[in-house]
Design an enzyme around this catalytic site. Structure first.
Site, short mmCIF file in Angstrom:
data_model
loop_
_atom_site.label_atom_id
_atom_site.label_comp_id
_atom_site.label_asym_id
_atom_site.label_seq_id
_atom_site.Cartn_x
_atom_site.Cartn_y
_atom_site.Cartn_z
N GLU A 62 0.82 -1.29 0.11
CA GLU A 62 -0.14 0.12 0.21
C GLU A 62 0.89 1.29 -0.06
OE1 GLU A 62 -2.15 -3.16 2.38
OE2 GLU A 62 -0.22 -2.59 2.44
N PRO A 267 13.32 -14.00 0.23
CA PRO A 267 12.17 -14.41 1.03
C PRO A 267 11.54 -13.20 1.66
CG PRO A 267 14.25 -14.52 2.39
CD PRO A 267 14.68 -14.09 0.99
N ARG A 268 10.08 -13.25 1.59
CA ARG A 268 9.33 -12.12 1.86
C ARG A 268 9.61 -11.88 3.22
NH1 ARG A 268 6.29 -8.09 -0.52
NH2 ARG A 268 4.77 -7.59 1.00
N GLY A 309 14.19 -4.40 0.91
CA GLY A 309 14.02 -3.21 -0.05
C GLY A 309 15.09 -3.26 -1.11
N GLU A 310 15.31 -4.46 -1.59
CA GLU A 310 16.46 -4.68 -2.84
C GLU A 310 15.79 -5.33 -3.86
OE1 GLU A 310 20.84 -4.08 -1.40
OE2 GLU A 310 20.08 -5.96 -0.60
N ASN A 334 2.76 -8.68 -6.17
CA ASN A 334 2.68 -7.70 -7.34
C ASN A 334 3.60 -8.02 -8.41
OD1 ASN A 334 2.38 -5.63 -8.88
ND2 ASN A 334 2.91 -3.81 -7.45
#
Length: 430
Positions: A62, A267-268, A309-310, A334
């Site tokens: 979001e 990994p998430r 963040g990569e 996404n």
């Protein structure tokens, strides 16, 4: 007593339990210990003078959708200040790296009336722009009562949530009615919101189409490209528990016919990295971990990118990407993010979180579905053997990702009357 007021009473009575819950989350690293006061509504910064636009996104997805909106509001309404709230440590970290200078970030307060009142008393926002579906009853209805104009952007309600809300109209109607304007991703979403009592709803499209390509550190990109050289590469992105093991098994099968193949796993939840590494090593694989500063050596089978963040870096490195949370877990991630960066995209059977997008991508030849782990091996192997086919999928994906960027203009056009009602003036020369 309606369910809505029962909820309100419960959040008041269960205050001590909620405090304990937050403390436990802080101890597990799920809350920022230095900013825990913000979750109780205590401000972590001074309120700027003048008009304030408050933008809320629950988590990383979001928040990323909010970035182009933030940029446009700053350009069109330079006199207004912007406050952004999120609810997770990972989203806060991402916002710290990507928010423009001068935009304030705070953690959203927990949904207790006393915490919400404290937050609203300090910040006094003129307009609140909510992203997607993070419906907190006390926060939204108290903001409305305080005179805040509320708009829901990129509004969505899953089929499962819609069925649940429909069973309890006394709970959801006051929440939905708090919004002065609801802008949805599709006409299906519009119908659902109207069925739940919304009166001002427009389908303008999905803001994820307006997002810019994920950023990258050029130095890190060059460094990893040099380490990889000409090795064939594929990426398992935003994986959930079980999918890393599948990726390891895929690697072993690919290595039989594709010498030097490198598997990258992102990994998430990077906090699972120790367990993931142990499982991959037990499969007989040599693992290099990014968080530990390991290089990719000729002997590296799997590069475990256990950082946050990569993804922009790894999507630029890997021409073939498997989307996680679609095999051992469901819902998907996404696909527009790798689509913007020239990737051939594969995904498992469950892309329900991005159902409309994945359906349209399939129709446009912009991705390929895989049925199970064995099919994933076949599909990755086929694309490694045939780079031209991978390139055609990637080109179709890029064309699709760029096809609906006008959603941002439609969103800002719909917001203009709401902002004008609050006296927030537009710079007509912007």
């Amino acid at each position: 007593m309606s369910l809505f007021y029962a909820y309100r009473a419960a959040t008041r009575l269960l205050g001590p339990a909620l405090n304990l819950y937050l403390t436990r989350r802080k101890n597990r690293g799920k809350e920022d210990a230095g900013r825990i006061g913000e979750r109780f509504g205590h401000p972590g910064a001074a309120r700027p003078k003048g008009h304030l636009v408050w933008i809320h996104g629950a988590s990383v997805g979001e928040s990323l959708s909010a970035l182009p909106v933030i940029d446009e509001i700053r350009r069109l309404y330079p006199s207004a200040s912007i406050l952004v709230t999120t609810g997770t440590v990972t989203s806060a970290t991402m916002m710290h790296a990507r928010l423009p200078k001068g935009v304030i970030h705070q953690f959203v307060p927990i949904d207790r009336q006393v915490c919400v009142a404290r937050f609203l008393h300090h910040w006094k926002p003129d307009v609140a722009l909510w992203l997607e579906s993070d419906f907190w009853p006390n926060l939204l209805t108290k903001a409305k009562k305080a005179g805040v104009s509320l708009a829901l952007l990129n509004g969505r309600i899953s089929g499962k949530s819609f069925k649940g809300y429909s069973r309890y109209p006394s709970f959801i109607r006051p929440v939905i009615s708090a919004f002065d304007l609801i802008l949805t991703q599709s006409t299906d979403e519009t119908t659902r919101f109207e069925s739940l009592g919304a009166t001002s709803v427009q389908a303008v499209g999905n803001l994820k189409f307006a997002a810019p390509p994920l950023p990258v550190d050029a130095g890190e990109l060059a460094k990893l490209q040099k380490q990889i050289g000409h090795r064939p590469v594929w990426l398992a992105s935003s994986t959930f528990k079980g999918e890393e093991h599948i990726a390891g098994d895929v690697h072993k099968k690919l290595a039989k016919d594709h010498s030097g193949v490198l598997t990258i796993i992102v990994p998430r939840h990077p906090d699972r990295a120790d367990d993931i590494e142990a499982d991959l090593v037990a499969q007989g694989l040599q693992v290099s971990r990014r968080s530990l500063g390991h290089d990719i050596t000729p002997g590296t089978d799997v590069y475990l990118a256990d950082t946050m963040g990569e993804l922009g870096l790894f999507y630029r490195i890997a021409p073939i990407v498997f989307m996680g949370k679609t095999l051992s877990a469901g819902g998907g991630q996404n696909p527009l993010e790798p689509a913007r960066l020239n990737c051939a995209i594969l995904h498992g059977p469950d892309m329900s979180n991005f159902a409309a997008i994945s359906t349209e991508m399939l129709a446009n030849g912009a991705c390929r579905p895989v049925t199970d782990a064995d099919d994933l091996v076949r599909q990755v192997a086929a694309l490694l053997r045939d780079p031209d086919s991978a390139g055609k999928i990637a080109k179709a994906a890029l064309d699709y990702a760029n096809s609906k960027a006008e959603v941002l203009d439609r969103t800002l056009d719909a917001l203009r009357p709401l902002l004008a009602q609050k006296g927030i003036k537009e710079d007509r020369d912007a």
